[in-house]
Design a protein around this motif. Structure first.
Motif, mmCIF file in Angstrom:
data_model
loop_
_atom_site.group_PDB
_atom_site.id
_atom_site.type_symbol
_atom_site.label_atom_id
_atom_site.label_comp_id
_atom_site.label_asym_id
_atom_site.label_seq_id
_atom_site.Cartn_x
_atom_site.Cartn_y
_atom_site.Cartn_z
ATOM 1 N N UNK A 171 0.824 -1.208 0.000
ATOM 2 C CA UNK A 171 0.000 0.000 0.000
ATOM 3 C C UNK A 171 0.856 1.256 0.000
ATOM 4 N N UNK A 172 1.973 1.227 0.764
ATOM 5 C CA UNK A 172 2.816 2.419 0.910
ATOM 6 C C UNK A 172 4.280 2.037 0.767
ATOM 7 N N UNK A 173 4.861 2.445 -0.345
ATOM 8 C CA UNK A 173 6.272 2.187 -0.599
ATOM 9 C C UNK A 173 7.143 2.840 0.470
ATOM 10 N N UNK A 174 6.817 4.066 0.844
ATOM 11 C CA UNK A 174 7.648 4.777 1.831
ATOM 12 C C UNK A 174 7.597 4.098 3.197
ATOM 13 N N UNK A 175 6.425 3.641 3.620
ATOM 14 C CA UNK A 175 6.315 2.969 4.914
ATOM 15 C C UNK A 175 7.109 1.666 4.923
ATOM 16 N N UNK B 253 3.004 1.990 -11.884
ATOM 17 C CA UNK B 253 3.478 1.522 -10.585
ATOM 18 C C UNK B 253 4.960 1.853 -10.429
ATOM 19 N N UNK B 254 5.407 1.859 -9.165
ATOM 20 C CA UNK B 254 6.811 2.123 -8.845
ATOM 21 C C UNK B 254 7.365 0.883 -8.164
ATOM 22 N N UNK B 255 8.591 0.525 -8.551
ATOM 23 C CA UNK B 255 9.291 -0.610 -7.957
ATOM 24 C C UNK B 255 10.434 -0.068 -7.103
ATOM 25 N N UNK B 256 10.565 -0.598 -5.894
ATOM 26 C CA UNK B 256 11.707 -0.281 -5.025
ATOM 27 C C UNK B 256 12.378 -1.597 -4.664
ATOM 28 N N UNK B 257 13.652 -1.721 -5.027
ATOM 29 C CA UNK B 257 14.409 -2.907 -4.648
ATOM 30 C C UNK B 257 15.070 -2.682 -3.295
ATOM 31 N N UNK B 258 15.080 -3.734 -2.476
ATOM 32 C CA UNK B 258 15.710 -3.725 -1.168
ATOM 33 C C UNK B 258 16.745 -4.850 -1.179
ATOM 34 N N UNK C 209 14.497 -8.098 -2.274
ATOM 35 C CA UNK C 209 13.069 -7.863 -2.103
ATOM 36 C C UNK C 209 12.675 -6.818 -3.132
ATOM 37 N N UNK C 210 11.490 -6.954 -3.690
ATOM 38 C CA UNK C 210 10.984 -5.991 -4.663
ATOM 39 C C UNK C 210 9.601 -5.558 -4.184
ATOM 40 N N UNK C 211 9.473 -4.294 -3.820
ATOM 41 C CA UNK C 211 8.182 -3.757 -3.422
ATOM 42 C C UNK C 211 7.567 -3.031 -4.608
ATOM 43 N N UNK C 212 6.285 -3.246 -4.832
ATOM 44 C CA UNK C 212 5.549 -2.600 -5.917
ATOM 45 C C UNK C 212 4.404 -1.807 -5.309
ATOM 46 N N UNK C 213 4.346 -0.514 -5.641
ATOM 47 C CA UNK C 213 3.206 0.320 -5.237
ATOM 48 C C UNK C 213 2.548 0.846 -6.505
ATOM 49 N N UNK C 214 1.255 0.564 -6.636
ATOM 50 C CA UNK C 214 0.506 1.099 -7.771
ATOM 51 C C UNK C 214 0.215 2.572 -7.539
#
Length: 137
Positions: A20-24, A46-51, A59-64
């Motif tokens: 739900x929240x990429x920043x969180x 959508x935005x992808x953030x790799x960790x 880890x790959x987080x996806x936020x629409x």
């Protein structure tokens, strides 16, 4: 972190979670667990953030970016999934077909990410992304 492979072994590339929240989420994994932030990529809707996980797999987080809810709706473009890198995506998909597995989409080159990708489904219905780095041509 370089995700390319030079040997013939299939290996885990990333575990993807739709959030739900990429920043969180990135704040939690970075601040609480001490994991390093990798690339952040805007894919349009959508935005992808790799960790970085401390292993080659990320880890790959996806936020629409629109108002869609996170769901298990099969029509949603990306859901939670595992991703494995292979040396020959066509050969791997042939094995999926031979085994009665389901190919959700044929391979396509993901320019922003730098690899060829195809989504498949395992016998239990879990989505798996098959990716091929390197010479695609």
């Amino acid at each position: 972190m370089n995700q390319s492979t030079t040997d013939s072994a299939t290996h885990l590339v990333h575990v993807s979670l739709v959030v739900h929240s990429l920043s969180t989420e990135t704040d939690f994994y970075h601040s609480v667990l001490g994991l390093s932030l990798g690339r952040k990529i805007n894919m349009g809707n959508h935005v992808i953030q790799y960790i970085e996980s401390g292993t080659p797999a990320m880890l790959e987080f996806i936020e629409y970016l629109d108002d869609r809810a996170i769901s298990d709706d099969e029509e949603q473009e990306l859901r939670h999934h595992l991703a494995f890198a292979v040396n020959d995506i066509d050969q791997t998909l042939a094995k999926v077909r031979q085994s009665g597995g389901e190919i959700l989409n044929e391979p396509c080159f993901m320019e922003q990410l730098g690899f060829q990708s195809s989504m498949i489904q395992d016998p239990e219905g879990f989505q798996i992304e098959i990716v091929q780095y390197g010479n695609l041509g």
